[in-house]
Enzyme design. Structure first.
Site, PDB file in Angstrom:
ATOM      1  N   HIS A 210      45.004 126.395  77.417  1.00 54.97           N
ATOM      2  CA  HIS A 210      43.542 126.940  76.874  1.00 54.97           C
ATOM      3  C   HIS A 210      43.017 126.329  77.688  1.00 54.97           C
ATOM      4  O   HIS A 210      41.620 126.021  77.645  1.00 54.97           O
ATOM      5  CB  HIS A 210      43.180 126.102  75.479  1.00 54.97           C
ATOM      6  CG  HIS A 210      43.974 127.190  74.474  1.00 54.97           C
ATOM      7  ND1 HIS A 210      44.337 126.811  73.464  1.00 54.97           N
ATOM      8  CD2 HIS A 210      44.680 128.653  74.287  1.00 54.97           C
ATOM      9  CE1 HIS A 210      44.240 127.802  71.789  1.00 54.97           C
ATOM     10  NE2 HIS A 210      45.364 129.008  72.848  1.00 54.97           N
TER      11      HIS A 210
ATOM     12  N   CYS B  80      28.035 135.171  87.999  1.00 55.65           N
ATOM     13  CA  CYS B  80      28.572 135.667  89.469  1.00 55.65           C
ATOM     14  C   CYS B  80      30.281 135.155  89.507  1.00 55.65           C
ATOM     15  O   CYS B  80      30.766 135.411  90.554  1.00 55.65           O
ATOM     16  CB  CYS B  80      27.328 135.270  90.478  1.00 55.65           C
ATOM     17  SG  CYS B  80      27.767 133.792  91.051  1.00 55.65           S
TER      18      CYS B  80
ATOM     19  N   CYS C  79      24.133 127.546  87.643  1.00 52.49           N
ATOM     20  CA  CYS C  79      24.664 127.897  88.204  1.00 52.49           C
ATOM     21  C   CYS C  79      23.707 127.770  89.904  1.00 52.49           C
ATOM     22  O   CYS C  79      22.884 128.348  89.429  1.00 52.49           O
ATOM     23  CB  CYS C  79      25.736 129.423  88.419  1.00 52.49           C
ATOM     24  SG  CYS C  79      26.122 129.994  90.075  1.00 52.49           S
TER      25      CYS C  79
ATOM     26  N   CYS D 186      30.821 130.075  86.689  1.00 50.26           N
ATOM     27  CA  CYS D 186      29.487 130.619  86.412  1.00 50.26           C
ATOM     28  C   CYS D 186      30.217 131.931  85.798  1.00 50.26           C
ATOM     29  O   CYS D 186      30.941 132.665  86.094  1.00 50.26           O
ATOM     30  CB  CYS D 186      28.876 131.060  87.553  1.00 50.26           C
ATOM     31  SG  CYS D 186      27.648 131.830  87.248  1.00 50.26           S
TER      32      CYS D 186
ATOM     33  N   ASN E 225      45.593 121.940  74.321  1.00 53.96           N
ATOM     34  CA  ASN E 225      44.293 120.312  73.889  1.00 53.96           C
ATOM     35  C   ASN E 225      43.720 120.583  75.457  1.00 53.96           C
ATOM     36  O   ASN E 225      44.521 120.965  76.475  1.00 53.96           O
ATOM     37  CB  ASN E 225      45.912 118.945  74.236  1.00 53.96           C
ATOM     38  CG  ASN E 225      45.807 118.771  72.896  1.00 53.96           C
ATOM     39  OD1 ASN E 225      45.832 120.445  71.683  1.00 53.96           O
ATOM     40  ND2 ASN E 225      46.899 118.197  72.486  1.00 53.96           N
TER      41      ASN E 225
ATOM     42  N   PRO F 254      39.418 114.062  67.240  1.00 52.02           N
ATOM     43  CA  PRO F 254      39.599 115.065  65.791  1.00 52.02           C
ATOM     44  C   PRO F 254      40.168 116.325  66.339  1.00 52.02           C
ATOM     45  O   PRO F 254      39.860 116.571  66.927  1.00 52.02           O
ATOM     46  CB  PRO F 254      38.508 115.659  64.678  1.00 52.02           C
ATOM     47  CG  PRO F 254      37.041 114.803  66.107  1.00 52.02           C
ATOM     48  CD  PRO F 254      38.107 114.183  67.342  1.00 52.02           C
ATOM     49  N   ASP F 255      41.033 117.164  65.212  1.00 48.79           N
ATOM     50  CA  ASP F 255      41.835 118.319  64.866  1.00 48.79           C
ATOM     51  C   ASP F 255      40.762 119.344  64.726  1.00 48.79           C
ATOM     52  O   ASP F 255      39.228 119.108  64.718  1.00 48.79           O
ATOM     53  CB  ASP F 255      43.475 118.856  64.882  1.00 48.79           C
ATOM     54  CG  ASP F 255      42.961 118.238  63.278  1.00 48.79           C
ATOM     55  OD1 ASP F 255      42.063 117.884  63.034  1.00 48.79           O
ATOM     56  OD2 ASP F 255      44.533 117.906  62.555  1.00 48.79           O
ATOM     57  N   PHE F 256      41.354 120.988  65.025  1.00 47.59           N
ATOM     58  CA  PHE F 256      40.629 121.619  64.522  1.00 47.59           C
ATOM     59  C   PHE F 256      40.618 121.947  63.227  1.00 47.59           C
ATOM     60  O   PHE F 256      39.364 122.523  62.100  1.00 47.59           O
ATOM     61  CB  PHE F 256      40.428 123.427  65.371  1.00 47.59           C
ATOM     62  CG  PHE F 256      40.477 122.712  66.908  1.00 47.59           C
ATOM     63  CD1 PHE F 256      39.343 123.337  66.919  1.00 47.59           C
ATOM     64  CD2 PHE F 256      41.521 122.433  67.393  1.00 47.59           C
ATOM     65  CE1 PHE F 256      38.890 122.801  68.789  1.00 47.59           C
ATOM     66  CE2 PHE F 256      41.687 122.175  68.894  1.00 47.59           C
ATOM     67  CZ  PHE F 256      39.954 122.856  68.882  1.00 47.59           C
ATOM     68  N   ARG F 257      41.833 121.916  62.137  1.00 48.84           N
ATOM     69  CA  ARG F 257      42.259 122.668  60.279  1.00 48.84           C
ATOM     70  C   ARG F 257      42.079 121.631  59.887  1.00 48.84           C
ATOM     71  O   ARG F 257      42.370 121.736  58.704  1.00 48.84           O
ATOM     72  CB  ARG F 257      42.986 123.644  60.751  1.00 48.84           C
ATOM     73  CG  ARG F 257      42.467 125.341  61.953  1.00 48.84           C
ATOM     74  CD  ARG F 257      43.202 126.021  61.732  1.00 48.84           C
ATOM     75  NE  ARG F 257      43.208 127.310  62.989  1.00 48.84           N
ATOM     76  CZ  ARG F 257      43.078 126.776  64.143  1.00 48.84           C
ATOM     77  NH1 ARG F 257      43.501 125.934  64.877  1.00 48.84           N
ATOM     78  NH2 ARG F 257      41.702 128.171  65.506  1.00 48.84           N
TER      79      ARG F 257
HETATM   80  P1  OAD Z   1      45.166 122.665  64.413  1.00 49.29           P
HETATM   81  O1  OAD Z   1      44.258 122.226  64.158  1.00 49.29           O
HETATM   82  O2  OAD Z   1      45.005 123.764  64.466  1.00 49.29           O
HETATM   83  O3  OAD Z   1      46.348 121.780  63.655  1.00 49.29           O
HETATM   84  C1  OAD Z   1      46.324 120.761  64.156  1.00 49.29           C
HETATM   85  C2  OAD Z   1      47.600 120.389  63.522  1.00 49.29           C
HETATM   86  O4  OAD Z   1      48.375 118.593  63.799  1.00 49.29           O
HETATM   87  C3  OAD Z   1      48.086 120.745  62.025  1.00 49.29           C
HETATM   88  O5  OAD Z   1      49.194 120.995  60.926  1.00 49.29           O
HETATM   89  C4  OAD Z   1      47.855 118.805  61.153  1.00 49.29           C
HETATM   90  O6  OAD Z   1      48.234 119.013  59.582  1.00 49.29           O
HETATM   91  C5  OAD Z   1      48.845 118.246  62.455  1.00 49.29           C
HETATM   92  N1  OAD Z   1      48.221 116.586  62.730  1.00 49.29           N
HETATM   93  C6  OAD Z   1      46.772 115.969  62.997  1.00 49.29           C
HETATM   94  N2  OAD Z   1      47.045 114.818  62.931  1.00 49.29           N
HETATM   95  C7  OAD Z   1      48.621 114.627  62.897  1.00 49.29           C
HETATM   96  C8  OAD Z   1      49.433 113.134  62.913  1.00 49.29           C
HETATM   97  N3  OAD Z   1      48.457 112.057  62.725  1.00 49.29           N
HETATM   98  N4  OAD Z   1      50.343 113.844  62.547  1.00 49.29           N
HETATM   99  C9  OAD Z   1      51.127 114.852  61.944  1.00 49.29           C
HETATM  100  N5  OAD Z   1      50.287 115.869  62.276  1.00 49.29           N
HETATM  101  C10 OAD Z   1      48.978 115.907  62.488  1.00 49.29           C
HETATM  102  O7  OAD Z   1      45.330 122.141  65.680  1.00 49.29           O
HETATM  103  P2  OAD Z   1      45.798 123.613  67.160  1.00 49.29           P
HETATM  104  O8  OAD Z   1      47.101 124.371  66.360  1.00 49.29           O
HETATM  105  O9  OAD Z   1      46.296 123.061  68.695  1.00 49.29           O
HETATM  106  O10 OAD Z   1      41.560 126.868  70.838  1.00 49.29           O
HETATM  107  O11 OAD Z   1      44.808 124.513  67.314  1.00 49.29           O
HETATM  108  C11 OAD Z   1      44.950 125.693  67.824  1.00 49.29           C
HETATM  109  C12 OAD Z   1      43.784 126.243  68.849  1.00 49.29           C
HETATM  110  O12 OAD Z   1      42.978 126.106  67.984  1.00 49.29           O
HETATM  111  C13 OAD Z   1      43.348 125.498  69.668  1.00 49.29           C
HETATM  112  O13 OAD Z   1      43.466 125.174  70.806  1.00 49.29           O
HETATM  113  C14 OAD Z   1      41.313 125.440  69.794  1.00 49.29           C
HETATM  114  C15 OAD Z   1      41.543 125.764  68.412  1.00 49.29           C
HETATM  115  O14 OAD Z   1      40.706 127.371  68.185  1.00 49.29           O
HETATM  116  C16 OAD Z   1      40.861 126.968  71.382  1.00 49.29           C
HETATM  117  O15 OAD Z   1      39.346 127.013  71.295  1.00 49.29           O
HETATM  118  C17 OAD Z   1      40.489 128.221  72.131  1.00 49.29           C
HETATM  119 ZN    ZN Z   2      26.088 132.259  89.685  1.00 48.51          ZN
END
Ligand code: OAD
Ligand code: ZN
Length: 280
Positions: free
Chosen positions: A131, A142, A166, A139, A112, A38-41
């Site tokens: 990332h 330390c 650790c 650790c 990713n 799954p993605d994040f948002r």
């Molecule tokens: P997001 O989940 O923010 O964005 C993913 C994007 O991909 C969204 O705009 C979706 O609409 C699109 N998407 C998903 N599946 C798709 C598909 N099959 N075809 C077309 N579009 C699709 O993920 P990131 O932008 O990668 O960082 O998130 C950035 C960072 O936020 C991550 O690296 C992570 C997170 O917090 C850390 O944890 C530091």
């Molecule tokens: Zn340690």
């Protein structure tokens, strides 16, 4: 500037890819949703919509050091799949590999941590894991470096997660080298992004909402004449947040990533080569 139909935009993009010498591909979690991660948002399916049981003030707290030190189980529970499950790269990962094989890939900047780029055969040299990764660990107390993630892995049984401690200081948690909010990005990111983007003639942004800094300002580091392509379900803000510049060659190709990449490969005459990479 006239508004182009999707097909016309595709044709322009294909022309520019054919003429390109230094392509940068900037990727995010959307690239791997087709692999089952799954993605994040994305509302509903995204990780940040599915963390209710952790009772966070803000979903992104899960990736902060404060929360990790207080409740390390949550992070390991959420990320253990990266080391236990055998995810397969998507055809779009192989598209990036194809660009490398054709000697036009300057770099793949990925946000990713799933390592699917390597599984698709993309060279270490061509990849910047913005990332961090789930391959090594450190650790938190330390700072002893664990070059092999096995130390973490053996603690993460499907139904029983133990916190890896650790072996040296015996009081710090061994944290995989993924970048948390407020942590610095890897040195390799800083060093290479400072020189790569000014050389880029085509930037292809795939599967990211561009909500997270500093990666989301990378598109503004390419020259004005650079073609910038966005392949995503939603129109993430590619534009000029920092420098307030207008890029005349921006193309947004909406829709599913693998479908769009396949359409491009068809136009490029790369269909068979892509299929060959995918099936190998
Ligand atoms: P997001 O989940 O923010 O964005 C993913 C994007 O991909 C969204 O705009 C979706 O609409 C699109 N998407 C998903 N599946 C798709 C598909 N099959 N075809 C077309 N579009 C699709 O993920 P990131 O932008 O990668 O960082 O998130 C950035 C960072 O936020 C991550 O690296 C992570 C997170 O917090 C850390 O944890 C530091
Ligand atoms: Zn340690």
């Amino acid at each position: 500037r006239p508004i182009l139909e999707r097909d016309e935009k595709k044709k322009k993009v294909v022309e520019d890819i054919k003429a390109a010498k230094s392509i940068i591909v900037l990727t995010g979690a959307g690239l791997s949703t087709a692999a089952g991660i799954p993605d994040f948002r994305t509302p509903g399916t995204g990780l940040y919509d599915n963390l209710q049981k952790y009772k966070l003030n803000h979903p992104t707290d899960i990736f902060t050091l404060d929360y990790f030190l207080e409740k390390p189980h949550a992070f390991f529970e959420l990320t253990k799949d990266f080391i236990s499950k055998d995810y397969k790269p998507t055809s779009s990962h192989y598209f990036i590999k194809l660009l490398e094989d054709k000697s036009v890939l300057l770099r793949n900047y990925t946000q990713n941590i799933d390592g699917l780029e390597f599984k698709a055969g993309i060279s270490r040299d061509k990849l910047v894991q913005c990332h961090g990764s789930y391959e090594t660990a450190t650790c938190v107390s330390c700072r002893k470096v664990y070059p092999n993630i096995d130390i973490v892995k053996k603690h993460l049984k499907p139904d029983n997660i133990k916190i890896p401690m650790c072996v040296s200081c015996k009081k710090g948690i061994v944290k995989p080298d993924v970048v948390f909010f407020n942590e610095d990005l890897p040195e390799r990111y800083t060093n290479l992004s400072n020189v790569d983007f000014e050389k880029c003639d085509v930037l292809i942004v795939i599967g990211t909402s561009l909500k997270v800094s500093p990666v989301n300002v990378l598109p503004d580091k390419v020259p004005i004449g650079t073609t910038r392509v966005l392949i995503n379900f939603e129109q993430a803000p590619l534009g000029s947040i920092q420098r307030n510049r207008t890029y005349p060659y921006d193309y947004y190709l909406n829709g599913d990533i693998n479908e769009t990449v396949f359409e491009l490969c068809k136009e490029l005459g790369w269909e068979e080569e892509l299929e060959k990479l995918v099936s190998e």
